[in-house]
Structures are given as C-alpha cells and as structure tokens.
Design a protein around this motif. Structure first.
Motif, PDB file in Angstrom:
ATOM      1  N   SER A  13      12.720  58.250 -13.085  1.00  0.00           N
ATOM      2  CA  SER A  13      13.796  59.026 -12.336  1.00  0.00           C
ATOM      3  C   SER A  13      13.429  60.595 -12.950  1.00  0.00           C
ATOM      4  O   SER A  13      14.183  61.423 -12.487  1.00  0.00           O
ATOM      5  CB  SER A  13      15.314  58.905 -12.908  1.00  0.00           C
ATOM      6  N   THR A  17       8.723  60.771  -7.134  1.00  0.00           N
ATOM      7  CA  THR A  17       8.608  60.240  -5.764  1.00  0.00           C
ATOM      8  C   THR A  17       9.131  61.236  -4.895  1.00  0.00           C
ATOM      9  O   THR A  17       8.709  61.437  -3.601  1.00  0.00           O
ATOM     10  CB  THR A  17       9.378  58.702  -5.729  1.00  0.00           C
ATOM     11  N   GLY A  39       4.700  53.764  -6.214  1.00  0.00           N
ATOM     12  CA  GLY A  39       4.448  52.646  -7.387  1.00  0.00           C
ATOM     13  C   GLY A  39       5.265  51.426  -6.918  1.00  0.00           C
ATOM     14  O   GLY A  39       4.816  50.424  -7.061  1.00  0.00           O
ATOM     15  N   ARG A  43       3.316  47.960  -6.469  1.00  0.00           N
ATOM     16  CA  ARG A  43       3.803  46.449  -7.111  1.00  0.00           C
ATOM     17  C   ARG A  43       4.355  45.523  -6.276  1.00  0.00           C
ATOM     18  O   ARG A  43       4.267  44.610  -6.612  1.00  0.00           O
ATOM     19  CB  ARG A  43       4.894  47.056  -7.987  1.00  0.00           C
ATOM     20  N   VAL A  61      -2.531  50.882 -12.628  1.00  0.00           N
ATOM     21  CA  VAL A  61      -2.911  52.233 -12.621  1.00  0.00           C
ATOM     22  C   VAL A  61      -4.327  52.426 -11.989  1.00  0.00           C
ATOM     23  O   VAL A  61      -4.748  53.147 -11.215  1.00  0.00           O
ATOM     24  CB  VAL A  61      -2.712  53.057 -14.129  1.00  0.00           C
ATOM     25  N   ILE A  83       4.094  56.272 -12.912  1.00  0.00           N
ATOM     26  CA  ILE A  83       4.425  56.506 -14.193  1.00  0.00           C
ATOM     27  C   ILE A  83       3.095  56.981 -15.025  1.00  0.00           C
ATOM     28  O   ILE A  83       3.132  57.750 -15.794  1.00  0.00           O
ATOM     29  CB  ILE A  83       5.325  55.680 -14.932  1.00  0.00           C
ATOM     30  N   PRO A  85       1.803  55.550 -18.065  1.00  0.00           N
ATOM     31  CA  PRO A  85       2.393  56.132 -19.268  1.00  0.00           C
ATOM     32  C   PRO A  85       1.022  56.207 -20.249  1.00  0.00           C
ATOM     33  O   PRO A  85       1.396  57.222 -21.369  1.00  0.00           O
ATOM     34  CB  PRO A  85       3.311  55.082 -19.897  1.00  0.00           C
ATOM     35  N   SER A 134      14.119  45.474 -21.337  1.00  0.00           N
ATOM     36  CA  SER A 134      13.729  46.114 -22.688  1.00  0.00           C
ATOM     37  C   SER A 134      12.207  46.461 -22.142  1.00  0.00           C
ATOM     38  O   SER A 134      12.010  46.313 -21.291  1.00  0.00           O
ATOM     39  CB  SER A 134      13.775  45.364 -23.899  1.00  0.00           C
ATOM     40  N   GLY A 135      11.727  47.476 -22.961  1.00  0.00           N
ATOM     41  CA  GLY A 135      10.403  48.067 -22.561  1.00  0.00           C
ATOM     42  C   GLY A 135      10.507  49.124 -21.388  1.00  0.00           C
ATOM     43  O   GLY A 135       9.460  49.134 -20.626  1.00  0.00           O
ATOM     44  N   LEU A 136      11.487  49.876 -21.518  1.00  0.00           N
ATOM     45  CA  LEU A 136      11.630  50.998 -20.572  1.00  0.00           C
ATOM     46  C   LEU A 136      10.934  52.220 -20.946  1.00  0.00           C
ATOM     47  O   LEU A 136      11.189  52.735 -22.089  1.00  0.00           O
ATOM     48  CB  LEU A 136      13.178  51.157 -20.227  1.00  0.00           C
TER      49      LEU A 136
HETATM   50  N1  PPS Z   1      10.316  48.498 -18.102  1.00  0.00           N
HETATM   51  C1  PPS Z   1      10.040  49.393 -16.884  1.00  0.00           C
HETATM   52  N2  PPS Z   1       9.574  50.572 -17.418  1.00  0.00           N
HETATM   53  C2  PPS Z   1       9.125  51.706 -16.676  1.00  0.00           C
HETATM   54  N3  PPS Z   1       9.540  51.556 -15.276  1.00  0.00           N
HETATM   55  C3  PPS Z   1      10.042  50.156 -14.706  1.00  0.00           C
HETATM   56  C4  PPS Z   1      10.273  49.044 -15.682  1.00  0.00           C
HETATM   57  N4  PPS Z   1      11.121  48.123 -15.127  1.00  0.00           N
HETATM   58  C5  PPS Z   1      10.764  48.527 -13.783  1.00  0.00           C
HETATM   59  N5  PPS Z   1      10.468  49.740 -13.647  1.00  0.00           N
HETATM   60  C6  PPS Z   1      10.303  50.465 -12.301  1.00  0.00           C
HETATM   61  O1  PPS Z   1       9.142  50.229 -11.789  1.00  0.00           O
HETATM   62  C7  PPS Z   1       8.769  51.212 -11.042  1.00  0.00           C
HETATM   63  C8  PPS Z   1       7.199  51.588 -10.829  1.00  0.00           C
HETATM   64  O2  PPS Z   1       6.477  51.634 -11.970  1.00  0.00           O
HETATM   65  P1  PPS Z   1       4.865  52.295 -12.227  1.00  0.00           P
HETATM   66  O3  PPS Z   1       4.091  51.169 -11.086  1.00  0.00           O
HETATM   67  O4  PPS Z   1       5.016  53.575 -11.584  1.00  0.00           O
HETATM   68  O5  PPS Z   1       4.757  52.099 -13.608  1.00  0.00           O
HETATM   69  S1  PPS Z   1       3.414  51.999 -14.527  1.00  0.00           S
HETATM   70  O6  PPS Z   1       2.574  53.202 -14.365  1.00  0.00           O
HETATM   71  O7  PPS Z   1       2.535  50.766 -14.108  1.00  0.00           O
HETATM   72  O8  PPS Z   1       3.732  52.013 -15.796  1.00  0.00           O
HETATM   73  C9  PPS Z   1       9.294  52.610 -11.702  1.00  0.00           C
HETATM   74  O9  PPS Z   1       9.629  53.430 -10.706  1.00  0.00           O
HETATM   75  P2  PPS Z   1      10.022  54.917 -10.843  1.00  0.00           P
HETATM   76  O10 PPS Z   1      11.428  54.944 -11.225  1.00  0.00           O
HETATM   77  O11 PPS Z   1       9.881  55.583  -9.507  1.00  0.00           O
HETATM   78  O12 PPS Z   1       9.057  55.575 -12.052  1.00  0.00           O
HETATM   79  C10 PPS Z   1      10.454  51.677 -12.305  1.00  0.00           C
HETATM   80  O13 PPS Z   1      11.847  52.300 -11.690  1.00  0.00           O
END
Ligand code: PPS
Ligand code: ADP
Length: 177
Positions: A13, A17, A39, A43, A61, A83, A85, A134-136
């Motif tokens: 958020s 995007t 992303g 996925r 990634v 993301i 991270p 969890s794991g956000l």
């Molecule tokens: N646990 C957790 N942590 C973070 N994000 C989560 C999780 N579960 C689901 N999502 C949703 O997955 C969307 C895609 O993640 P990404 O592929 O960009 O993540 S990563 O780079 O592989 O970490 C990512 O999209 P964005 O909100 O657009 O960032 C999230 O909405």
C-alpha cells in the motif's frame, strides 16, 4: 531507444503500483514501449506456488529481475512495483543489470507504515491486526529500506501525479525518457 528497469520498492500500500501505472501512461503517450511487471500478476503466473518466506521472496525478485532485464535490454522501460524487502535480493538484480550493461534505477516509495496501514488497499494490515495472517512486510516481517536509492518518493506528502512526475524527471535526467 535505451531501455531500463525501474524498480519501485516499498511496503504494501505504499503506492508502488499506482505510481508505476501513472508513469507508464505518460511514457506510452510519449511513444515509449513500457511494461509493468506487476507483483500480483507475476505471483499468479511466473511465480505461482511461491509464498512469502525469505527464500520464496528472493526467488520471486530474481525471476522478476531476470525478465525485466531481458525487456530493458531490448529497449523497453520495465517497471517493477514489487516489495523486494531484502537488500541482498535487490543488489543481485542490480548486479545482473550491471553485468549486462543495462540501465537500472531503484526507487524507494518511502511511505511510512502508519500511512500504509490506513490505506490498506488489500486489507492485509487489518488481517494481520486481527491475527488472520502473519509475516506481513513492515509489520511482523522485515523490510530493509534502501540506503541510497536513485530516488526516494514520499508518497504521503504528494499526489500520485507529483510522484510520477518526479520519477519521470529522473528518467529524463538520466537520458532514459
Ligand atoms: N505476507 C505478506 N507480505 C507482503 N505482501 C503480501 C503478503 N501476503 C500477501 N501480500 C501481497 O502480495 C503482493 C505481491 O508481493 P510481492 O511479490 O511484491 O512481494 S515480494 O517482493 O516477493 O516480497 C503484495 O502486493 P502490494 O500490496 O502491491 O505490495 C501484497 O499485497
Ligand atoms: N502520491 C501517491 N502515490 C501513490 N499512491 C498514492 C499517493 N497518494 C495516495 N495514494 C494511494 O495509495 C494507494 C496505494 O496503493 P498501491 O499503489 O496498490 O500500493 P502498492 O502497490 O505499494 O501496494 C492507492 O489507493 C493510491 O491512490
């Protein structure tokens, strides 16, 4: 035309995007070939089956980085609102681009977690708070913020159009737009 990968890293958020599609619209209107590597879509297809462990996020990634580099090498502006991270995952993508001589820009969409959790576009912050997930990233999973990104966007202090304009200005400055 010179291609490039533009990686937008940041919390869920943060605005990655939204900014990517706003910029893509502008660049397309200027006649550039652009591809957003979203992303969520990645996925669903290229990274189907991967979860959100450190290892799976790294694999995700690297896959996106690989495809982005192929596109960028062929003149496309590849936008990756992902993301990503972990600093070492991002560094590996940067290295791949460097070794191929392909332009790579890292943009940190640096929206604070308290703003992201109010936006909560997909309801993930609420679910985490309710104990349903969890794991956000940024809450109970790591986010290693880039130390020296090519651009840092404070999306909580400007409009989407201003954020996209700042990124467009960087591309122009680097001779990429
Ligand atoms: N646990 C957790 N942590 C973070 N994000 C989560 C999780 N579960 C689901 N999502 C949703 O997955 C969307 C895609 O993640 P990404 O592929 O960009 O993540 S990563 O780079 O592989 O970490 C990512 O999209 P964005 O909100 O657009 O960032 C999230 O909405
Ligand atoms: N300057 C800004 N840049 C990007 N998004 C913004 C901005 N200001 C407000 N927003 C809003 O924040 C939300 C970001 O959602 P999204 O782009 O899906 O984030 P992410 O891809 O990082 O998960 C959108 O609802 C968007 O309209």
């Amino acid at each position: 035309m010179t291609g490039a990968t533009i990686w937008l890293t940041g919390l869920p958020s943060a605005g990655k995007t939204t900014i990517a599609y706003e910029l893509a619209g502008r660049l397309k209107a200027e006649g550039r070939r652009v591809q957003v590597l979203d992303g969520d879509e990645i996925r669903e297809f290229l990274s189907a089956g991967l979860g959100f462990s450190r290892e799976d996020r790294h694999t995700n990634v690297q896959r996106i980085g690989y495809v982005a580099e192929l596109l960028a090498r062929n003149g496309v502006l590849a936008l990756a609102p992902v993301i990503a991270p972990y600093a070492d995952s991002r560094e590996a993508v940067r290295k791949r681009h460097r070794s191929e001589g392909t332009a790579y820009l890292e943009v940190h969409v640096a929206t604070p977690v308290d703003v992201c959790s109010v936006r909560d576009v997909k309801g993930l912050y609420a679910k985490q708070a309710a104990g349903e997930i969890s794991g956000l990233t940024g809450v109970d999973d790591p986010y290693e913020a880039p130390e020296s990104p090519d651009l840092r966007i404070e999306s909580h202090q400007q409009t989407v159009q201003e954020s996209a304009a700042a990124l467009h200005a960087l591309l122009t400055e680097r001779g990429l737009a």
